[in-house]
Design an enzyme around this catalytic site. Structure first.
Site, PDB file in Angstrom:
ATOM      1  N   GLU A  96       7.270  43.735  67.396  1.00  0.00           N
ATOM      2  CA  GLU A  96       7.254  42.521  66.597  1.00  0.00           C
ATOM      3  C   GLU A  96       8.660  42.120  66.178  1.00  0.00           C
ATOM      4  O   GLU A  96       9.510  42.962  65.892  1.00  0.00           O
ATOM      5  CB  GLU A  96       6.361  42.721  65.370  1.00  0.00           C
ATOM      6  CG  GLU A  96       4.932  42.923  65.791  1.00  0.00           C
ATOM      7  CD  GLU A  96       3.965  43.131  64.639  1.00  0.00           C
ATOM      8  OE1 GLU A  96       2.771  42.968  64.852  1.00  0.00           O
ATOM      9  OE2 GLU A  96       4.405  43.471  63.529  1.00  0.00           O
ATOM     10  N   CYS A 109      14.609  39.243  62.205  1.00  0.00           N
ATOM     11  CA  CYS A 109      14.452  40.675  61.963  1.00  0.00           C
ATOM     12  C   CYS A 109      14.015  41.315  63.280  1.00  0.00           C
ATOM     13  O   CYS A 109      12.938  41.041  63.795  1.00  0.00           O
ATOM     14  CB  CYS A 109      13.401  40.847  60.862  1.00  0.00           C
ATOM     15  SG  CYS A 109      13.094  42.548  60.429  1.00  0.00           S
ATOM     16  N   CYS A 116       8.227  54.533  65.385  1.00  0.00           N
ATOM     17  CA  CYS A 116       9.358  55.253  64.771  1.00  0.00           C
ATOM     18  C   CYS A 116       8.921  56.681  64.513  1.00  0.00           C
ATOM     19  O   CYS A 116       7.783  56.933  64.114  1.00  0.00           O
ATOM     20  CB  CYS A 116       9.770  54.582  63.457  1.00  0.00           C
ATOM     21  SG  CYS A 116      11.211  55.378  62.687  1.00  0.00           S
ATOM     22  N   CYS A 120       8.426  57.713  57.367  1.00  0.00           N
ATOM     23  CA  CYS A 120       8.561  57.439  55.936  1.00  0.00           C
ATOM     24  C   CYS A 120       7.170  57.131  55.382  1.00  0.00           C
ATOM     25  O   CYS A 120       6.369  56.458  56.041  1.00  0.00           O
ATOM     26  CB  CYS A 120       9.513  56.265  55.691  1.00  0.00           C
ATOM     27  SG  CYS A 120      11.166  56.622  56.302  1.00  0.00           S
ATOM     28  N   CYS A 123       5.712  53.321  55.200  1.00  0.00           N
ATOM     29  CA  CYS A 123       6.054  52.374  56.259  1.00  0.00           C
ATOM     30  C   CYS A 123       4.994  52.340  57.361  1.00  0.00           C
ATOM     31  O   CYS A 123       4.652  53.378  57.935  1.00  0.00           O
ATOM     32  CB  CYS A 123       7.405  52.761  56.850  1.00  0.00           C
ATOM     33  SG  CYS A 123       7.851  51.777  58.285  1.00  0.00           S
ATOM     34  N   LEU A 225      17.548  53.545  50.814  1.00  0.00           N
ATOM     35  CA  LEU A 225      17.656  54.689  49.900  1.00  0.00           C
ATOM     36  C   LEU A 225      16.304  55.022  49.254  1.00  0.00           C
ATOM     37  O   LEU A 225      15.817  56.132  49.369  1.00  0.00           O
ATOM     38  CB  LEU A 225      18.719  54.390  48.836  1.00  0.00           C
ATOM     39  CG  LEU A 225      19.168  55.569  48.013  1.00  0.00           C
ATOM     40  CD1 LEU A 225      19.860  56.621  48.873  1.00  0.00           C
ATOM     41  CD2 LEU A 225      20.115  55.126  46.890  1.00  0.00           C
ATOM     42  N   CYS A 346       8.210  43.033  55.281  1.00  0.00           N
ATOM     43  CA  CYS A 346       8.848  44.332  55.513  1.00  0.00           C
ATOM     44  C   CYS A 346       7.813  45.436  55.530  1.00  0.00           C
ATOM     45  O   CYS A 346       6.990  45.529  54.627  1.00  0.00           O
ATOM     46  CB  CYS A 346       9.759  44.691  54.347  1.00  0.00           C
ATOM     47  SG  CYS A 346      11.298  43.881  54.390  1.00  0.00           S
TER      48      CYS A 346
END
Ligand code: SAH
Ligand code: SF4
Length: 384
Positions: A96, A109, A116, A120, A123, A225, A346
């Site tokens: 995407e 973006c 991935c 995390c 996510c 972070l 996001c």
């Protein structure tokens, strides 16, 4: 356009590599600038349309090379103007890419990997597992397709993509060479000509790769972070167990210090999750942690998705957290949620990762190796 394994795809070749390609053909190196302009500025993929190149060379190129972008499967337009592209890449995968228009700019973006491996906890991409790296052609191809879809590449068309952020699916520093080549094309004058202030790489902190990034690019840097101390960050970003906060911030600071333009600042991304990392004390710890680094802080309210139990931070908390940082002297912005009606916000990017990697079944970050390994690659265990 269908893949032709025997032809070399010129779309993803960096200016250096394209020059070398023409040299090998016995042609002058400047052919590379001509072809780069046709491909990236005019959006031309048919060599016969490249009229400042001799007929003989055009025929030759047609025989041995191609300009092949990935294919848009579908696109959605949000009511706020955000446009999401679902793009097919080889191996029956989809990624995407999201375009976010604002008053004075248009940000694209861009994804760097199919899925991935870093997992995390907040996510959606991480929850899909990892399938493979995108090629440079597939990365720059997202810019090419989006720019073309907005008419940027027609000679008089409006220029809509003004900024690129490597904040789509995947961890860009784990696909180093292809990401660097693509960013070079984004910034090159014969291509998209974006200034180094308008191309940003976002990373969750692959320190060895970050340590060498400055040798290859001077793009802006954003660090994901999300927590002001290692204990909490270990929970949210498992990679922190290998590269803890102090090591990551040191490396990021060295990158920024190495940039020619001293006014540039590091962006700190902090996704705020209800009752996880949103307390006053977290904000205070953050002010201490960052006091010696030139930073601006971008707060991202957590965007919920199906597989997660986390909740979005309340607006009151969000404002309070921001105020603490502002009072301590930090430029602190809140990333407004855009395109959530089309799952383009996001962390909502999941594409359609062809499942080679349901984490618990086939591939996963090998946490044991992670804590002991000195390697600069993330150990990914393949379970057949
Ligand atoms: N892998 C890179 C770039 C892609 S993620 C990185 O982690 O930086 C881009 C940004 O979106 C990161 O700051 C990431 O932490 C944030 N993000 C991921 N999931 C999110 C979610 N559900 N809600 C809000 N932000 C999220
Ligand atoms: Fe990967 Fe970035 Fe998502 Fe973490 S936040 S899982 S590094 S894409």
């Amino acid at each position: 356009m269908s893949a032709n394994a025997s032809k070399i795809n010129l779309l993803g070749l960096s200016p250096d590599k394209l020059e070398a390609f023409f040299e090998e053909l016995g042609e002058k190196r400047f052919r590379a600038s001509q072809v780069l302009k046709w491909i990236h500025q005019m959006g031309v993929s048919d060599f016969q349309q490249m009229t400042n190149i001799s007929k003989g060379l055009r025929n030759k190129l047609e025989e041995i090379a191609e300009v092949r972008a990935p294919e848009v499967i579908q696109q959605w337009d949000s009511k706020d103007g955000t446009r999401k592209f679902l793009i097919r890449v080889s191996g029956d995968n989809a990624i995407e890419t999201v375009f976010i228009p604002e008053r004075d700019r248009g940000t694209l973006c861009v994804s760097s990997q199919v899925g991935c491996s870093l997992d995390c906890s907040f996510c959606a991409t991480g929850k899909q597992g990892f399938n493979r790296d995108l090629s440079a052609a597939e990365i720059i191809g997202q810019v090419w397709l989006a720019a073309k879809s907005f008419g940027q590449l027609s000679e008089n068309g409006p220029r809509k993509v003004t900024n690129v952020v490597m904040m789509g699916m995947g961890e860009p520093l784990l696909n180093f060479d292809n990401v660097v080549d693509s960013m070079t094309l984004m910034m090159h004058d014969n291509c998209y000509g974006l200034s180094k202030r308008r191309v940003t790489l976002s990373t969750s902190g692959v320190v060895p790769a970050l340590d060498k990034l400055g040798q290859y690019t001077d793009a802006c840097l954003a660090i994901s972070l999300h927590a002001p101390n290692d204990e909490l960050r270990n929970e949210l970003v498992p990679l922190n167990k290998k590269y803890p906060i102090a090591m990551l911030l040191d490396s990021a600071k060295r990158y920024i210090d190495g940039l020619p333009d001293q006014r540039r600042k590091l962006t700190i991304e902090y996704t705020l999750i209800d009752q996880v990392n949103d307390r006053d004390e977290h904000a205070q710890q953050l002010t201490d942690l960052l006091k010696d680094i030139p930073v601006k802080i971008n707060l991202i309210p957590f965007n919920p998705f199906g597989l997660s139990n986390y909740k979005r931070v309340s607006n009151t908390r969000l404002r309070r957290f921001q105020q603490i940082l502002i009072d301590a002297g930090y430029t602190t912005t809140i990333r407004t949620t855009r395109g959530d009606d089309i799952d383009a916000a996001c962390g909502q990017l999941a594409g359609q990762v062809n499942d080679r990697t349901r984490r618990s079944e086939r591939y996963k970050i090998d946490m044991a190796a992670l804590s002991s390994s000195q390697a600069d690659v993330i150990p990914v265990k393949a379970i057949q």
